[in-house]
Design an enzyme around this catalytic site. Structure first.
Site, PDB file in Angstrom:
ATOM      1  N   ASP A 281       6.046  12.591 -16.638  1.00  9.77           N
ATOM      2  CA  ASP A 281       7.401  12.760 -16.082  1.00  9.77           C
ATOM      3  C   ASP A 281       7.928  14.113 -16.557  1.00  9.77           C
ATOM      4  O   ASP A 281       7.328  14.773 -17.415  1.00  9.77           O
ATOM      5  CB  ASP A 281       8.320  11.629 -16.564  1.00  9.77           C
ATOM      6  CG  ASP A 281       9.733  11.740 -16.011  1.00  9.77           C
ATOM      7  OD1 ASP A 281       9.896  12.081 -14.822  1.00  9.77           O
ATOM      8  OD2 ASP A 281      10.705  11.509 -16.770  1.00  9.77           O
TER       9      ASP A 281
ATOM     10  N   GLY B   8      14.975  18.254 -10.965  1.00  9.95           N
ATOM     11  CA  GLY B   8      15.796  17.942  -9.787  1.00  9.95           C
ATOM     12  C   GLY B   8      16.215  19.137  -8.962  1.00  9.95           C
ATOM     13  O   GLY B   8      16.343  19.047  -7.752  1.00  9.95           O
TER      14      GLY B   8
ATOM     15  N   CYS C  37       7.589  10.012 -11.847  1.00  5.94           N
ATOM     16  CA  CYS C  37       8.717  10.890 -11.529  1.00  5.94           C
ATOM     17  C   CYS C  37       8.814  10.989 -10.012  1.00  5.94           C
ATOM     18  O   CYS C  37       7.870  11.427  -9.360  1.00  5.94           O
ATOM     19  CB  CYS C  37       8.459  12.272 -12.134  1.00  5.94           C
ATOM     20  SG  CYS C  37       9.671  13.510 -11.656  1.00  5.94           S
TER      21      CYS C  37
ATOM     22  N   THR D 247      10.897  12.895  -8.304  1.00  2.00           N
ATOM     23  CA  THR D 247      11.121  14.277  -7.884  1.00  2.00           C
ATOM     24  C   THR D 247       9.784  14.990  -7.693  1.00  2.00           C
ATOM     25  O   THR D 247       9.611  15.778  -6.750  1.00  2.00           O
ATOM     26  CB  THR D 247      11.986  15.008  -8.925  1.00  2.00           C
ATOM     27  OG1 THR D 247      13.088  14.172  -9.271  1.00  2.00           O
ATOM     28  CG2 THR D 247      12.500  16.326  -8.404  1.00  2.00           C
TER      29      THR D 247
ATOM     30  N   CYS E 222      15.041   7.545  -9.487  1.00  2.00           N
ATOM     31  CA  CYS E 222      14.699   8.498 -10.548  1.00  2.00           C
ATOM     32  C   CYS E 222      14.380   7.636 -11.747  1.00  2.00           C
ATOM     33  O   CYS E 222      15.149   6.728 -12.093  1.00  2.00           O
ATOM     34  CB  CYS E 222      15.865   9.431 -10.839  1.00  2.00           C
ATOM     35  SG  CYS E 222      15.645  10.396 -12.356  1.00  2.00           S
TER      36      CYS E 222
HETATM   37  N1  DGL Z   1      12.556  11.294 -13.839  1.00  2.00           N
HETATM   38  C1  DGL Z   1      12.574  12.134 -12.717  1.00  2.00           C
HETATM   39  C2  DGL Z   1      12.502  11.375 -11.400  1.00  2.00           C
HETATM   40  O1  DGL Z   1      12.045  10.252 -11.339  1.00  2.00           O
HETATM   41  C3  DGL Z   1      13.424  13.350 -12.577  1.00  2.00           C
HETATM   42  C4  DGL Z   1      14.410  13.867 -13.523  1.00  2.00           C
HETATM   43  C5  DGL Z   1      14.555  15.378 -13.388  1.00  2.00           C
HETATM   44  O2  DGL Z   1      13.703  16.065 -13.933  1.00  2.00           O
HETATM   45  O3  DGL Z   1      15.478  15.856 -12.712  1.00  2.00           O
HETATM   46  O4  DGL Z   1      12.871  11.903 -10.380  1.00  2.00           O
END
Ligand code: DGL
Length: 266
Positions: A12, A45, A76, A78, A190
């Site tokens: 992540d 993000g 993750c 994103t 997220c």
């Molecule tokens: N944990 C991440 C996701 O599932 C993103 C958080 C980030 O880096 O903005 O999208």
């Protein structure tokens, strides 16, 4: 693959992937886990798409060479909504991604009003919009890009306080009314957000069903590498690698230790 003890790499941008690691560990306590958080580049993000693809491919290739995992979980949204094709092109290892759980949300919603809470990147992706088109055509879907919610989750895991007000402001646009109908289901798109679930429930203007994709990811892991052998027990010798090489506050170390992980060298 070592049939008895698979190596699973969970990735992540930060600590959000821990919410995905939890049900995977519950299903396969016997596996050797390497958790990689790309904190040097957190948050993902708002990162331009071409930078994000290059960065994730580089980190995963390096870690795959170092640890020869049997399975990689991109925990993750994103990253997964963007880089899975590039990763699968380069690596012969099975890769499981984490994408917005829009299908189960649409299956459960009674009011047919669902919201998707995600980073700016995930909200913009063609992938996310295709999921809405394909699986939630008869729902009113509100896409909410929560600018700072992932960072607030990082703050909590680092042991610092976050106000309910800050969380309330991030999630408020996800609560929508339309005459007598209102949002009844919110997709936590997220992996950081389930870390804040008690606060999300506390500040929500009305109760909703929060959809966390992690249990489905764990089921997919078991489909790919099988169940734990009978009587398997956790070994707790996993590694946590944060690319940011930051100080590890006590609360953060505890969060990793509770999951059988100890800080590893970058
Ligand atoms: N944990 C991440 C996701 O599932 C993103 C958080 C980030 O880096 O903005 O999208």
């Amino acid at each position: 693959m070592s049939a008895s003890r698979p190596t699973i790499l969970v990735f992540d941008s930060g600590v959000g992937g821990l919410t995905v690691l939890d049900p995977i560990r519950a299903a396969r306590p016997d596996a050797f886990y390497v958790y990689v958080g790309d904190t040097a580049f957190f948050p993902y993000g708002r990162m331009p798409e071409e930078h994000l693809i290059a960065r994730v491919v580089a980190v995963i290739e390096t870690m795959a060479t170092r640890f020869t995992p049997d399975l990689i979980v991109i925990a993750c949204h994103t990253a997964s909504t963007l880089v899975l094709p590039a990763l699968r092109e380069r690596l012969a290892i099975p890769i499981i991604g984490t994408v917005p759980a829009i299908k189960p949300a649409a299956e459960q919603s009674k009011s047919r009003m669902i919201s998707v809470l995600a980073t700016e990147g995930t909200v913009k992706r063609d992938y996310t919009n295709a999921l809405i088109r394909d699986f939630a055509g008869d729902c009113a879907v509100t896409l909410v890009s929560a600018r700072d919610l992932a960072s607030l989750a990082e703050t909590v895991l680092h042991g610092d306080a976050v106000s309910d007000e800050a969380i309330r402001a991030e999630i408020a646009p996800a609560f929508v009314t339309d005459g007598a109908r209102r949002t009844d289901t919110i997709v936590l798109a997220c992996t950081h957000y389930p870390l804040l679930l008690p606060a999300l429930e506390r500040v929500a203007p009305w109760p909703v069903t929060w959809i966390d994709p992690a249990p489905a990811i764990a089921r997919r892991v078991v489909q790919l590498i099988g169940d734990a052998p009978a009587g398997a027990i956790g070994v707790n010798d996993g590694l946590a690698i944060l690319t940011g090489a930051e100080d590890w506050p006590k609360t953060l170390i505890s969060a990793f230790n509770e999951r059988g992980l100890s800080p590893g060298a970058i």
